[in-house]
Design an enzyme around this catalytic site. Structure first.
Site, PDB file in Angstrom:
ATOM      1  N   LYS A 141      72.095  13.408  71.884  1.00 16.47           N
ATOM      2  CA  LYS A 141      72.096  12.544  70.622  1.00 16.47           C
ATOM      3  C   LYS A 141      72.011  13.436  69.449  1.00 16.47           C
ATOM      4  O   LYS A 141      71.082  14.218  69.542  1.00 16.47           O
ATOM      5  CB  LYS A 141      71.463  11.511  70.870  1.00 16.47           C
ATOM      6  CG  LYS A 141      71.210  10.530  69.686  1.00 16.47           C
ATOM      7  CD  LYS A 141      72.123   9.219  70.017  1.00 16.47           C
ATOM      8  CE  LYS A 141      72.386   8.359  68.788  1.00 16.47           C
ATOM      9  NZ  LYS A 141      73.332   9.089  67.907  1.00 16.47           N
ATOM     10  N   LYS A 192      62.589  16.024  69.551  1.00 17.35           N
ATOM     11  CA  LYS A 192      62.338  14.853  68.655  1.00 17.35           C
ATOM     12  C   LYS A 192      62.301  13.558  69.635  1.00 17.35           C
ATOM     13  O   LYS A 192      61.671  12.695  69.454  1.00 17.35           O
ATOM     14  CB  LYS A 192      63.375  14.732  67.566  1.00 17.35           C
ATOM     15  CG  LYS A 192      63.298  13.612  66.551  1.00 17.35           C
ATOM     16  CD  LYS A 192      64.348  13.802  65.432  1.00 17.35           C
ATOM     17  CE  LYS A 192      64.580  15.163  64.732  1.00 17.35           C
ATOM     18  NZ  LYS A 192      65.427  14.956  63.936  1.00 17.35           N
ATOM     19  N   LYS A 237      74.022  18.461  68.393  1.00 18.94           N
ATOM     20  CA  LYS A 237      74.058  18.500  66.809  1.00 18.94           C
ATOM     21  C   LYS A 237      75.320  19.181  66.736  1.00 18.94           C
ATOM     22  O   LYS A 237      76.053  19.908  67.508  1.00 18.94           O
ATOM     23  CB  LYS A 237      73.092  19.401  66.040  1.00 18.94           C
ATOM     24  CG  LYS A 237      72.838  19.166  64.585  1.00 18.94           C
ATOM     25  CD  LYS A 237      71.869  18.117  64.688  1.00 18.94           C
ATOM     26  CE  LYS A 237      71.896  17.595  63.013  1.00 18.94           C
ATOM     27  NZ  LYS A 237      70.465  16.546  62.828  1.00 18.94           N
ATOM     28  N   THR A 272      65.485   6.532  58.532  1.00 18.06           N
ATOM     29  CA  THR A 272      64.721   7.880  58.595  1.00 18.06           C
ATOM     30  C   THR A 272      63.866   7.884  57.521  1.00 18.06           C
ATOM     31  O   THR A 272      62.651   8.427  57.652  1.00 18.06           O
ATOM     32  CB  THR A 272      65.805   9.150  58.488  1.00 18.06           C
ATOM     33  OG1 THR A 272      66.787   8.792  59.306  1.00 18.06           O
ATOM     34  CG2 THR A 272      65.202  10.304  58.564  1.00 18.06           C
ATOM     35  N   ASN A 296      70.221  10.567  51.601  1.00 19.27           N
ATOM     36  CA  ASN A 296      69.838   9.351  52.308  1.00 19.27           C
ATOM     37  C   ASN A 296      68.118   9.331  52.779  1.00 19.27           C
ATOM     38  O   ASN A 296      67.557   8.449  52.409  1.00 19.27           O
ATOM     39  CB  ASN A 296      70.693   9.450  53.772  1.00 19.27           C
ATOM     40  CG  ASN A 296      70.113   8.397  54.648  1.00 19.27           C
ATOM     41  OD1 ASN A 296      68.935   8.457  55.231  1.00 19.27           O
ATOM     42  ND2 ASN A 296      71.039   7.441  55.115  1.00 19.27           N
ATOM     43  N   SER A 345      68.905   4.716  65.696  1.00 14.28           N
ATOM     44  CA  SER A 345      70.282   4.967  66.470  1.00 14.28           C
ATOM     45  C   SER A 345      70.031   4.436  68.005  1.00 14.28           C
ATOM     46  O   SER A 345      71.168   3.962  68.432  1.00 14.28           O
ATOM     47  CB  SER A 345      70.446   6.319  66.077  1.00 14.28           C
ATOM     48  OG  SER A 345      70.992   7.015  65.178  1.00 14.28           O
TER      49      SER A 345
HETATM   50  N1  LIG Z   1      70.547  11.215  57.849  1.00 16.21           N
HETATM   51  C1  LIG Z   1      69.513  11.002  58.628  1.00 16.21           C
HETATM   52  O1  LIG Z   1      69.284   9.936  59.208  1.00 16.21           O
HETATM   53  C2  LIG Z   1      68.509  12.333  58.890  1.00 16.21           C
HETATM   54  C3  LIG Z   1      68.693  13.632  58.241  1.00 16.21           C
HETATM   55  N2  LIG Z   1      67.738  14.342  58.812  1.00 16.21           N
HETATM   56  C4  LIG Z   1      67.526  15.619  57.868  1.00 16.21           C
HETATM   57  O2  LIG Z   1      67.270  15.437  56.536  1.00 16.21           O
HETATM   58  C5  LIG Z   1      67.915  16.168  55.584  1.00 16.21           C
HETATM   59  C6  LIG Z   1      68.569  15.392  54.638  1.00 16.21           C
HETATM   60  O3  LIG Z   1      69.521  14.862  55.173  1.00 16.21           O
HETATM   61  P1  LIG Z   1      70.309  13.562  54.490  1.00 16.21           P
HETATM   62  O4  LIG Z   1      69.418  13.056  53.433  1.00 16.21           O
HETATM   63  O5  LIG Z   1      70.840  12.739  55.465  1.00 16.21           O
HETATM   64  O6  LIG Z   1      71.553  14.251  53.587  1.00 16.21           O
HETATM   65  P2  LIG Z   1      72.456  13.978  52.060  1.00 16.21           P
HETATM   66  O7  LIG Z   1      73.436  14.627  52.389  1.00 16.21           O
HETATM   67  O8  LIG Z   1      72.378  12.696  52.315  1.00 16.21           O
HETATM   68  O9  LIG Z   1      71.283  14.471  51.198  1.00 16.21           O
HETATM   69  C7  LIG Z   1      71.137  15.778  51.034  1.00 16.21           C
HETATM   70  C8  LIG Z   1      70.309  15.666  49.531  1.00 16.21           C
HETATM   71  O10 LIG Z   1      69.521  17.171  49.543  1.00 16.21           O
HETATM   72  C9  LIG Z   1      69.976  17.725  48.366  1.00 16.21           C
HETATM   73  N3  LIG Z   1      69.926  19.364  48.465  1.00 16.21           N
HETATM   74  C10 LIG Z   1      70.715  20.171  48.955  1.00 16.21           C
HETATM   75  N4  LIG Z   1      70.675  21.390  48.782  1.00 16.21           N
HETATM   76  C11 LIG Z   1      69.466  21.382  48.151  1.00 16.21           C
HETATM   77  C12 LIG Z   1      68.730  22.186  47.445  1.00 16.21           C
HETATM   78  N5  LIG Z   1      69.055  23.439  47.645  1.00 16.21           N
HETATM   79  N6  LIG Z   1      67.430  21.937  46.786  1.00 16.21           N
HETATM   80  C13 LIG Z   1      67.312  20.654  46.506  1.00 16.21           C
HETATM   81  N7  LIG Z   1      67.962  19.567  46.902  1.00 16.21           N
HETATM   82  C14 LIG Z   1      68.988  19.984  47.745  1.00 16.21           C
HETATM   83  C15 LIG Z   1      71.471  17.288  48.208  1.00 16.21           C
HETATM   84  O11 LIG Z   1      71.726  17.018  46.653  1.00 16.21           O
HETATM   85  C16 LIG Z   1      71.278  15.671  48.448  1.00 16.21           C
HETATM   86  O12 LIG Z   1      70.481  15.059  47.735  1.00 16.21           O
HETATM   87  C17 LIG Z   1      68.642  17.271  56.622  1.00 16.21           C
HETATM   88  O13 LIG Z   1      67.969  18.327  56.716  1.00 16.21           O
HETATM   89  C18 LIG Z   1      68.999  16.256  57.738  1.00 16.21           C
HETATM   90  O14 LIG Z   1      68.946  17.372  58.803  1.00 16.21           O
HETATM   91  C19 LIG Z   1      66.968  13.971  59.543  1.00 16.21           C
HETATM   92  C20 LIG Z   1      66.836  13.114  60.315  1.00 16.21           C
HETATM   93  C21 LIG Z   1      67.947  11.988  60.197  1.00 16.21           C
HETATM   94  O1  LIG Z   2      70.521   9.277  64.585  1.00 15.18           O
HETATM   95  C1  LIG Z   2      70.673  10.192  65.262  1.00 15.18           C
HETATM   96  O2  LIG Z   2      71.323  10.042  66.544  1.00 15.18           O
HETATM   97  C2  LIG Z   2      70.321  11.727  65.166  1.00 15.18           C
HETATM   98  C3  LIG Z   2      69.972  11.664  63.577  1.00 15.18           C
HETATM   99  C4  LIG Z   2      69.802  13.334  63.226  1.00 15.18           C
HETATM  100  O3  LIG Z   2      70.770  13.976  63.426  1.00 15.18           O
HETATM  101  C5  LIG Z   2      68.417  13.733  63.534  1.00 15.18           C
HETATM  102  O4  LIG Z   2      67.524  13.139  63.540  1.00 15.18           O
HETATM  103  O5  LIG Z   2      68.146  15.058  62.844  1.00 15.18           O
END
Ligand SMILES: NC(=O)C1=CN([C@@H]2O[C@H](COP(=O)(O)OP(=O)(O)OC[C@H]3O[C@@H](n4cnc5c(N)ncnc54)[C@H](O)[C@@H]3O)[C@@H](O)[C@H]2O)C=CC1
Ligand SMILES: O=C(O)CCC(=O)C(=O)O
Length: 434
Positions: A87, A111, A123, A207, A238, A367
């Site tokens: 996953k 995790k 991933k 998250t 997000n 998830s």
């Molecule tokens: N979406 C999910 O359910 C999950 C996400 N994550 C992790 O959380 C982190 C963010 O993921 P999401 O919120 O889903 O992505 P996203 O694409 O929705 O948002 C990423 C954010 O980070 C900003 N960003 C990118 N580079 C940057 C920088 N250099 N400085 C400041 N801001 C910057 C972007 O502009 C955006 O606002 C990643 O590391 C991801 O692997 C972890 C667990 C689950």
């Molecule tokens: O919801 C999932 O299956 C995985 C989310 C994810 O990529 C993460 O936790 O880094």
């Protein structure tokens, strides 16, 4: 080999070939080695878990709107599937590398083990800047990536989800492409789908909600009331925006936020609802947001605050800036925002770090709920999803806190020890390595 011999022989310390120094994979391995040593992990198990089970790299030809053919590179790494089907999310990013995806896949294994979800870790990544593609090009790219991964994905094999720059729509295209080939609707092949296609209520916010559940638990341990708390959030996608919103709803003052366009600081607190509205109406960007002063992303990380939530990308807090971080708590919304060589500096300064493999596990937890609902064809209320999520996150936090006290180690070390023990015990019972 006896415990003493194996530690003395230093097999935990042997460098892993072909891994860039100071990379996310190196950070993951450093922490894995520490836990292996505490657990006196069998050498064969250590070697087995040091490498992914499967690495798939595909070339993705896409017909662009102007008729040209562009070719993108895509990856899916299955780190381990001993706990169940693998996953993990898929990220679209111009600079994603195979090493980064390997680290992210291993973090998914640990995790899922931390929160006791019956999945292994995987991933995916595609080297593309989705902002340079039209919606139609993005759809063709996603469908072709999925077609190339038909032998990898599957509701009982490997189940993708959203990550950086992917969303519900991307998951819907993956589900549809997979279902076309199966000649039946297979909504359990991905999670993070639109609710109308079998997505779970609460997954989009899960998250960030999990980050906040852990943060509140940590504040409780430090006897700080959430309404007396100042918060800084890096990344406003997000994870970052939901974390900011939920802390704001708890009465905390969110004094700084940032995204790729830069940082925004207001010592009196930012109106987070206004910031979210602004971002949503400006192409998911805070650029031009006037409810705060501009601040660099580096300065933002070093602000005086109670809680720092890095929710953007890897390696943001490293040996260069770790000693200047002034937060009392770091809740890792992102995967790998702190490098392994920053861990010690943060520990020396008494900063409590809620590690990514716990703090951001709310996403994979819901998830898992989504996958269960899809397979039963019976869908839960949002209240039920959130209640179960909060309970699982709180139990996991308390469990790791107990492990950290028992061994006098940090929460991150406790998380690795707990997760690796769980995976290794499962391996031993299944006897795969025998
Ligand atoms: N979406 C999910 O359910 C999950 C996400 N994550 C992790 O959380 C982190 C963010 O993921 P999401 O919120 O889903 O992505 P996203 O694409 O929705 O948002 C990423 C954010 O980070 C900003 N960003 C990118 N580079 C940057 C920088 N250099 N400085 C400041 N801001 C910057 C972007 O502009 C955006 O606002 C990643 O590391 C991801 O692997 C972890 C667990 C689950
Ligand atoms: O919801 C999932 O299956 C995985 C989310 C994810 O990529 C993460 O936790 O880094």
């Amino acid at each position: 080999m006896s415990t003493k011999d194996s530690i003395a022989s230093g097999y935990y310390k042997e460098p892993v070939p072909h891994i860039a120094h100071d990379s996310p994979f190196a950070s993951m391995m450093e922490r894995f080695r520490f836990a292996a040593e505490i657990l006196d992990l069998d050498e064969g198990v250590f070697k087995y878990l040091s490498s992914p089970e499967k690495v798939v790299m595909v070339s993705i030809p896409v017909t662009m709107d102007d008729g040209r053919i562009e070719v993108f590179e895509g990856y899916r790494v299955i780190h381990n599937s001993i706990l169940g089907p693998s996953k993990g999310g898929i990220r679209y990013s111009e600079d994603v590398t195979i090493d980064e995806v390997k680290a992210l896949a291993a973090w998914m294994t640990w995790k899922c083990a931390v929160v006791n979800v019956p999945f292994g870790g995987a991933k995916g990544g595609v080297r593309v800047n989705p902002k340079n593609l039209s919606q139609a090009e993005l759809e063709r790219l996603t469908r072709r990536y999925t077609a190339n991964m038909l032998d990898v994905f599957g509701p009982d094999r490997d189940i993708p989800a959203p990550d950086m720059n992917t969303n519900e729509q991307v998951m819907a295209w993956i589900m549809d492409t997979y279902s076309m080939k199966q000649k039946k609707t297979e909504n359990a092949v991905v999670t993070g789908k639109p609710i109308i296609l079998g997505g779970s209520k609460g997954r989009k916010e899960a998250t960030g909600r999990g980050v906040v559940t852990c943060t509140l638990a940590a504040l409780g341990k430090l006897r700080i009331s959430p309404s007396n708390t100042t918060v800084v959030v890096q990344g406003f996608g997000n994870v970052g925006s939901v974390s900011a919103q939920l802390m704001y709803e708890q009465g905390a003052e969110v004094i700084a936020i940032s995204d790729i366009s830069g940082g925004y600081y207001n010592k009196n607190g930012i109106d987070i609802e206004e910031a979210i509205r602004y971002s949503q109406t400006h192409g998911n960007s805070l650029e031009g947001f006037d409810g705060a002063e501009p601040i660099s992303n580096q300065d933002l990380l070093e602000l005086e605050c109670d809680v720092l939530i890095p929710a953007a990308k890897e390696d943001q807090i490293n040996k260069e800036n770790a000693s200047r971080i002034k937060a009392k708590i770091i809740a890792e919304g992102a995967n790998g925002p702190v490098t392994a060589n920053a861990d010690k500096l943060l520990e020396e300064n008494g900063i409590m770090v809620i590690p990514d493999i716990l703090a951001n596990a709310g996403g994979v937890t819901v998830s898992y709920f989504e996958w269960v609902q899809d397979r039963h064809g019976y869908f839960w209320t949002e209240e039920r999803v959130n209640r179960r999520l909060n309970r699982m996150m709180r139990e996991s936090f308390d469990n790791l806190f107990m492990v950290s006290e028992k061994y006098s180690i940090t929460l991150r070390q406790a998380a690795y020890v707990y997760a690796i023990d769980r995976v290794a015990t499962t391996l031993k019972l299944r006897g795969i390595y025998a």
